[in-house]
Design an enzyme around this catalytic site. Structure first.
Site: not given
Length: 71
Positions: A10-11
């Site tokens: 993430c992200p």
């Protein structure tokens, strides 16, 4: 279109999905393959917030496989 986000955290997976959806046409399906468990929540929220359709989600071994249809 298929996105390989294996090993990314993430992200990055959701950013790659966002870019692919942006470049797609309405009705197109984008497949995202990821390993980061956070991606499940991110993809669900992404679809909900932007009104795209999460067509399918499955787990195979350690892979999270999403199919998202652009609105």
């Amino acid at each position: 279109m298929k996105i390989d986000a294996v090993g990314l955290i993430c992200p990055e997976p959701i950013m790659l999905l966002h870019k692919a959806i942006h470049e797609s046409n309405s009705g197109d399906i984008v497949e995202l393959i990821a390993t980061d468990p956070v991606a499940k929540k991110d993809v669900e929220k992404f679809c909900e917030f932007l009104n795209h359709k999460l067509v399918s989600f499955e787990t195979k071994k350690n892979l999270l496989i999403f199919k998202v249809q652009k609105k």
